[in-house]
Design a protein around this motif. Structure first.
Motif, PDB file in Angstrom:
ATOM      1  N   LEU A  35      -6.563   4.863  77.050  1.00  0.00           N
ATOM      2  CA  LEU A  35      -7.908   5.331  76.572  1.00  0.00           C
ATOM      3  C   LEU A  35      -7.752   5.852  75.209  1.00  0.00           C
ATOM      4  CD1 LEU A  35     -10.961   5.854  77.622  1.00  0.00           C
ATOM      5  CD2 LEU A  35      -9.847   7.965  78.200  1.00  0.00           C
ATOM      6  N   THR A  36      -8.657   5.100  74.339  1.00  0.00           N
ATOM      7  CA  THR A  36      -8.716   5.797  72.824  1.00  0.00           C
ATOM      8  C   THR A  36      -9.964   6.373  72.659  1.00  0.00           C
ATOM      9  OG1 THR A  36      -7.533   3.598  72.249  1.00  0.00           O
ATOM     10  CG2 THR A  36      -8.528   4.878  70.639  1.00  0.00           C
ATOM     11  N   LEU A  37      -9.747   7.605  72.150  1.00  0.00           N
ATOM     12  CA  LEU A  37     -11.052   8.192  71.835  1.00  0.00           C
ATOM     13  C   LEU A  37     -11.404   8.079  70.376  1.00  0.00           C
ATOM     14  CD1 LEU A  37      -9.958  11.566  73.162  1.00  0.00           C
ATOM     15  CD2 LEU A  37     -11.434   9.996  74.226  1.00  0.00           C
ATOM     16  N   ARG A  38     -12.716   7.791  70.287  1.00  0.00           N
ATOM     17  CA  ARG A  38     -13.425   7.470  68.816  1.00  0.00           C
ATOM     18  C   ARG A  38     -14.659   8.348  68.803  1.00  0.00           C
ATOM     19  NH1 ARG A  38     -17.001   4.282  66.220  1.00  0.00           N
ATOM     20  NH2 ARG A  38     -18.155   3.391  67.825  1.00  0.00           N
ATOM     21  N   ASN A  39     -14.690   9.053  67.580  1.00  0.00           N
ATOM     22  CA  ASN A  39     -15.826   9.876  67.244  1.00  0.00           C
ATOM     23  C   ASN A  39     -16.856   8.903  66.527  1.00  0.00           C
ATOM     24  OD1 ASN A  39     -17.950  11.360  66.246  1.00  0.00           O
ATOM     25  ND2 ASN A  39     -16.307  12.885  65.328  1.00  0.00           N
ATOM     26  N   PRO A  40     -18.054   8.505  67.204  1.00  0.00           N
ATOM     27  CA  PRO A  40     -19.112   7.718  66.476  1.00  0.00           C
ATOM     28  C   PRO A  40     -19.707   8.211  65.332  1.00  0.00           C
ATOM     29  CG  PRO A  40     -19.871   8.516  68.550  1.00  0.00           C
ATOM     30  CD  PRO A  40     -18.398   8.918  68.418  1.00  0.00           C
ATOM     31  N   ALA A  41     -19.417   9.657  65.002  1.00  0.00           N
ATOM     32  CA  ALA A  41     -19.834   9.965  63.684  1.00  0.00           C
ATOM     33  C   ALA A  41     -18.879   9.421  62.388  1.00  0.00           C
ATOM     34  CB  ALA A  41     -20.208  11.588  63.694  1.00  0.00           C
ATOM     35  N   ASP A  42     -17.756   9.108  62.933  1.00  0.00           N
ATOM     36  CA  ASP A  42     -16.746   8.662  61.756  1.00  0.00           C
ATOM     37  C   ASP A  42     -17.223   7.437  60.891  1.00  0.00           C
ATOM     38  OD1 ASP A  42     -15.022  10.870  62.393  1.00  0.00           O
ATOM     39  OD2 ASP A  42     -13.550   9.551  63.460  1.00  0.00           O
ATOM     40  N   GLY A  43     -18.245   6.827  61.501  1.00  0.00           N
ATOM     41  CA  GLY A  43     -18.973   5.614  60.767  1.00  0.00           C
ATOM     42  C   GLY A  43     -19.987   5.929  60.103  1.00  0.00           C
ATOM     43  N   ALA A  44     -20.544   6.896  60.369  1.00  0.00           N
ATOM     44  CA  ALA A  44     -21.666   7.656  59.327  1.00  0.00           C
ATOM     45  C   ALA A  44     -21.704   8.084  58.178  1.00  0.00           C
ATOM     46  CB  ALA A  44     -22.637   8.358  60.265  1.00  0.00           C
ATOM     47  N   ASP A  45     -22.630   7.705  57.186  1.00  0.00           N
ATOM     48  CA  ASP A  45     -22.644   8.479  56.140  1.00  0.00           C
ATOM     49  C   ASP A  45     -23.227   9.754  56.155  1.00  0.00           C
ATOM     50  OD1 ASP A  45     -21.162   6.243  54.674  1.00  0.00           O
ATOM     51  OD2 ASP A  45     -23.207   5.007  54.512  1.00  0.00           O
ATOM     52  N   PRO A  46     -22.617  10.606  55.973  1.00  0.00           N
ATOM     53  CA  PRO A  46     -23.347  11.926  55.977  1.00  0.00           C
ATOM     54  C   PRO A  46     -24.311  12.075  54.562  1.00  0.00           C
ATOM     55  CG  PRO A  46     -21.248  12.386  54.760  1.00  0.00           C
ATOM     56  CD  PRO A  46     -20.943  10.701  55.246  1.00  0.00           C
ATOM     57  N   PRO A  47     -25.441  12.899  54.950  1.00  0.00           N
ATOM     58  CA  PRO A  47     -26.453  12.994  53.839  1.00  0.00           C
ATOM     59  C   PRO A  47     -25.749  13.903  52.644  1.00  0.00           C
ATOM     60  CG  PRO A  47     -26.923  14.643  55.875  1.00  0.00           C
ATOM     61  CD  PRO A  47     -25.877  13.795  56.237  1.00  0.00           C
ATOM     62  N   ARG A  48     -26.465  13.421  51.336  1.00  0.00           N
ATOM     63  CA  ARG A  48     -26.050  14.312  50.517  1.00  0.00           C
ATOM     64  C   ARG A  48     -26.730  15.586  50.408  1.00  0.00           C
ATOM     65  NH1 ARG A  48     -27.119  10.402  45.433  1.00  0.00           N
ATOM     66  NH2 ARG A  48     -29.134  10.690  46.160  1.00  0.00           N
ATOM     67  N   ALA A  49     -26.216  16.351  49.695  1.00  0.00           N
ATOM     68  CA  ALA A  49     -26.604  17.842  49.428  1.00  0.00           C
ATOM     69  C   ALA A  49     -28.001  17.730  48.665  1.00  0.00           C
ATOM     70  CB  ALA A  49     -25.648  18.759  48.777  1.00  0.00           C
TER      71      ALA A  49
END
Length: 182
Positions: A1-15
């Motif tokens: 089982l491989t754990l993957r964080n879906p947020a890793d593929g997202a671009d965070p908003p800029r300040a």
């Protein structure tokens, strides 16, 4: 089982307010030099308005005669003209706070009054009154001023004036810096 964080593929908003562009401002002396040099330019009213109010380019280019109250020395920000690619989009300000009343100083009011009188005279030559919904800032052919062209003309005017060439948006920062210093 491989754990993957879906947020890793997202671009965070800029300040907020963090465009990545370097902010440059003019000193009071550079500002005076620019204004003196640009005074004979047909776009002097635009440059003066941007400098004295801190408006964004799109707010100034979306300004209509009906948005200006010369007696009260105010302008109402009700629409913007912005560029998407090279296309122009006219819309309302993005936020509720974007729709606002902005105070004008006496000199800027006088310059806008003079511009209005010139436009009324030009409109009168065709027998038509000045359309209150007409945009305030236009090119030499009487067409709405394209935002990219306004930027290029500003940079040329700065170069002619012999002051550092800054981004047109940096006039907003210059206004804020000088207002805080005052």
């Amino acid at each position: 089982l491989t754990l993957r964080n879906p947020a890793d593929g997202a671009d965070p908003p800029r300040a907020v307010g963090c465009s990545g562009a370097e902010v440059n401002t003019w000193s009071p002396a550079e500002l005076r030099t620019f204004l003196a040099s640009a005074q004979a330019s047909p776009l002097y009213p635009l440059w003066l308005l941007l400098i004295t109010t801190g408006l964004r380019r799109g707010e100034a280019l979306g300004l209509r005669w009906q948005d200006i109250d010369l007696d009260a020395q105010t302008i109402a920000i009700r629409q913007t003209r912005v560029q998407l690619g090279y296309e122009i989009v006219t819309s309302t300000p993005k936020t509720h706070k974007g729709k606002r009343l902005v105070a004008l100083d006496a000199h800027t009011t006088a310059i806008l009054a003079q511009l209005r009188q010139e436009r009324e005279e030009r409109a009168g030559e065709t027998g038509d009154p000045l359309d209150p919904a007409a945009l305030v800032f236009e090119d030499e052919a009487g067409h709405p001023l394209h935002p990219s062209r306004a930027t290029r003309l500003f940079q040329r005017a700065a170069k002619r004036a012999g002051v550092p060439v800054i981004r047109l948006h940096d006039l907003r920062h210059t206004h804020a810096t000088l207002a805080l210093a005052a």
